[in-house]
Design a protein around this motif. Structure first.
Motif, PDB file in Angstrom:
ATOM      1  N   ASP A  45       0.844  -1.197   0.000  1.00 39.48           N
ATOM      2  CA  ASP A  45       0.000   0.000   0.000  1.00 39.48           C
ATOM      3  C   ASP A  45       0.881   1.250   0.000  1.00 39.48           C
ATOM      4  O   ASP A  45       0.679   2.172  -0.797  1.00 39.48           O
ATOM      5  CB  ASP A  45      -0.901  -0.033   1.234  1.00 39.48           C
ATOM      6  CG  ASP A  45      -1.928   1.087   1.275  1.00 39.48           C
ATOM      7  OD1 ASP A  45      -2.741   1.185   0.338  1.00 39.48           O
ATOM      8  OD2 ASP A  45      -1.931   1.860   2.260  1.00 39.48           O
ATOM      9  N   ASN A  46       1.879   1.258   0.883  1.00 41.47           N
ATOM     10  CA  ASN A  46       2.804   2.390   0.938  1.00 41.47           C
ATOM     11  C   ASN A  46       3.589   2.551  -0.358  1.00 41.47           C
ATOM     12  O   ASN A  46       3.735   3.657  -0.888  1.00 41.47           O
ATOM     13  CB  ASN A  46       3.776   2.216   2.108  1.00 41.47           C
ATOM     14  CG  ASN A  46       3.183   2.636   3.441  1.00 41.47           C
ATOM     15  OD1 ASN A  46       1.964   2.728   3.591  1.00 41.47           O
ATOM     16  ND2 ASN A  46       4.033   2.881   4.418  1.00 41.47           N
ATOM     17  N   GLU A  47       4.091   1.431  -0.866  1.00 43.37           N
ATOM     18  CA  GLU A  47       4.872   1.488  -2.104  1.00 43.37           C
ATOM     19  C   GLU A  47       4.038   2.024  -3.267  1.00 43.37           C
ATOM     20  O   GLU A  47       4.520   2.833  -4.071  1.00 43.37           O
ATOM     21  CB  GLU A  47       5.410   0.101  -2.447  1.00 43.37           C
ATOM     22  CG  GLU A  47       6.292   0.089  -3.690  1.00 43.37           C
ATOM     23  CD  GLU A  47       6.728  -1.318  -4.074  1.00 43.37           C
ATOM     24  OE1 GLU A  47       6.424  -1.744  -5.207  1.00 43.37           O
ATOM     25  OE2 GLU A  47       7.370  -1.980  -3.231  1.00 43.37           O
ATOM     26  N   ASN A  48       2.790   1.595  -3.346  1.00 45.31           N
ATOM     27  CA  ASN A  48       1.935   2.044  -4.440  1.00 45.31           C
ATOM     28  C   ASN A  48       1.627   3.538  -4.359  1.00 45.31           C
ATOM     29  O   ASN A  48       1.433   4.186  -5.393  1.00 45.31           O
ATOM     30  CB  ASN A  48       0.637   1.240  -4.466  1.00 45.31           C
ATOM     31  CG  ASN A  48       0.823  -0.136  -5.076  1.00 45.31           C
ATOM     32  OD1 ASN A  48       1.797  -0.385  -5.784  1.00 45.31           O
ATOM     33  ND2 ASN A  48      -0.100  -1.044  -4.810  1.00 45.31           N
ATOM     34  N   GLY A  49       1.575   4.081  -3.149  1.00 46.81           N
ATOM     35  CA  GLY A  49       1.386   5.524  -3.011  1.00 46.81           C
ATOM     36  C   GLY A  49       2.535   6.299  -3.625  1.00 46.81           C
ATOM     37  O   GLY A  49       2.335   7.316  -4.305  1.00 46.81           O
ATOM     38  N   VAL A  50       3.762   5.824  -3.391  1.00 46.15           N
ATOM     39  CA  VAL A  50       4.952   6.451  -4.002  1.00 46.15           C
ATOM     40  C   VAL A  50       4.919   6.275  -5.513  1.00 46.15           C
ATOM     41  O   VAL A  50       5.187   7.216  -6.274  1.00 46.15           O
ATOM     42  CB  VAL A  50       6.247   5.837  -3.422  1.00 46.15           C
ATOM     43  CG1 VAL A  50       7.476   6.472  -4.087  1.00 46.15           C
ATOM     44  CG2 VAL A  50       6.313   6.020  -1.918  1.00 46.15           C
TER      45      VAL A  50
END
Length: 379
Positions: A45-50
């Motif tokens: 989830d965090n990676e996809n935000g970046v």
């Protein structure tokens, strides 16, 4: 066209291509999170935000210091393990990243922050809540969410003032995050007048809580607070129900996820859980956040878990600092980043002298009908 002319044309095209490349500035943004292990859904989830932010920056054609910038994502997996976290941090430093968004966990971000500081590389933490992260005094460390002192303190007061808890049991998973938020909760609940009957310990990989919960049941608590992640909190809720423990369940952002009902395997009753996420948007930002969530689902085919909007904003605020400084050199844009005021998806991002976000918000949630339901934003 004869052979000589063909060669001349090819050479000319090569020169044009080289000139274009010379005018392009490659900006490497590192991201580290647990992409494997029990918290992998949160790390992705965090990676996809970046990733979403980088794709948008490249689509816009951002220029830095007169050169068109091409942003690249260098993503690393630390599996939530401090040793892997420091190894990932060193790998990003060796790759000469221009900035880092991460890590997911306090336990990996805190030791990694020294490596970034020694290299002079700015690090923006999108989901790290342990106060020690910024208390170390590193000028390269920033965070875009409230810390555990705010989160745990708010939940402690809520337990006594709103849930009317008199007897509380606290459990934590012995990680930097779990212990930090549990200790802050305990201090706040005690100060508000509650009795802490027990403070038990488990691990972030535990699956059987029979011994702990048998002891918890004997204490007859009104509230059980768990400091840890949803992968442990979900099974714990299921086993609490099996043992007939009817206490309310509270936790920090680690348990406050869309996955919790699934992890609890149908054992999550309405209004049983109260949790808080370190972050939140006021009414004026709701439309912007709703659009982000819709765009995110369209792009990745999944709902936002928790912190994707914060990794997105962290990436965007880093890029804005580079644009304003006219350079992607960490030494040149770091002072600009420290003094920035950025209007993001999650609200206005500005940092205090320690690198903490100013006026950080918290969002309280419960669960109804197997879905997370917002109780309100507090500051």
């Amino acid at each position: 066209m004869n052979y000589a002319l063909k060669l001349s044309a090819v050479a000319a095209l090569a020169c044009v291509a080289q000139a274009a490349l010379a005018q392009e500035l490659v900006v490497k943004i590192g991201h580290v999170a647990a992409i494997s292990g029990p918290a992998a859904h949160l790390g992705k989830d965090n990676e996809n935000g970046v990733r979403m932010a980088i794709d948008e920056l490249n689509a816009k054609g951002v220029s830095i210091g007169g050169k068109k910038a091409r942003f690249e994502l260098l993503a690393e997996d630390d599996a939530g393990d401090p040793k892997q976290g420091t190894a990932a941090a060193q790998k990003l430093v060796d790759s000469k990243v221009n900035g880092v968004v991460g890590h997911l966990n306090s336990g990996t971000a805190i030791p990694a922050s020294r490596i970034y500081s020694d290299a002079g590389i700015p690090q923006i933490a999108p989901s790290v809540t342990n106060p020690r992260y910024t208390a170390q005094g590193y000028k390269t460390a920033f965070r875009v969410v409230a810390n555990d002192a705010q989160l745990g303190g708010t939940l402690g007061r809520y337990a006594v003032e709103q849930l009317k808890a008199k007897t509380i049991v606290v459990i934590d998973d012995r990680t930097a995050y779990g212990q930090g938020v549990a200790n802050e909760f305990e201090k706040s609940a005690k100060a508000a007048g509650a009795k802490i009957a027990k403070h038990e310990f488990t691990s972030d990989k535990a699956t059987d809580f029979t011994a702990i919960l048998t002891s918890v049941k004997a204490a007859k608590p009104d509230v059980v607070f768990f400091g840890g992640m949803d992968a442990v909190g979900g099974p714990m809720l299921r086993q609490m129900k099996q043992l007939g423990i009817n206490a309310k369940f509270m936790g920090g952002d680690g348990v406050c996820t869309a996955e919790l009902p699934k992890l609890a395997a149908g054992s999550l009753g309405d209004n049983v859980v109260t949790c808080a996420v370190a972050g939140g948007v006021d009414a004026s930002q709701k439309g912007t956040m709703d659009k982000f969530r819709a765009d995110f689902k369209k792009k990745f085919g999944t709902e936002v878990q928790i912190y994707a909007p914060y990794t997105y904003d962290a990436t965007m605020v880093m890029a804005e600092a580079m644009v304003k400084a006219g350079s992607a050199d960490p030494a040149k844009y770091l002072p600009v980043l420290a003094g920035i005021s950025h209007k993001g998806v999650t609200g206005t991002i500005a940092f205090d002298a320690k690198g903490d976000i100013k006026n950080g918000a918290l969002t309280l949630y419960t669960y109804r009908g197997g879905q997370r339901a917002e109780l309100g934003v507090v500051r």
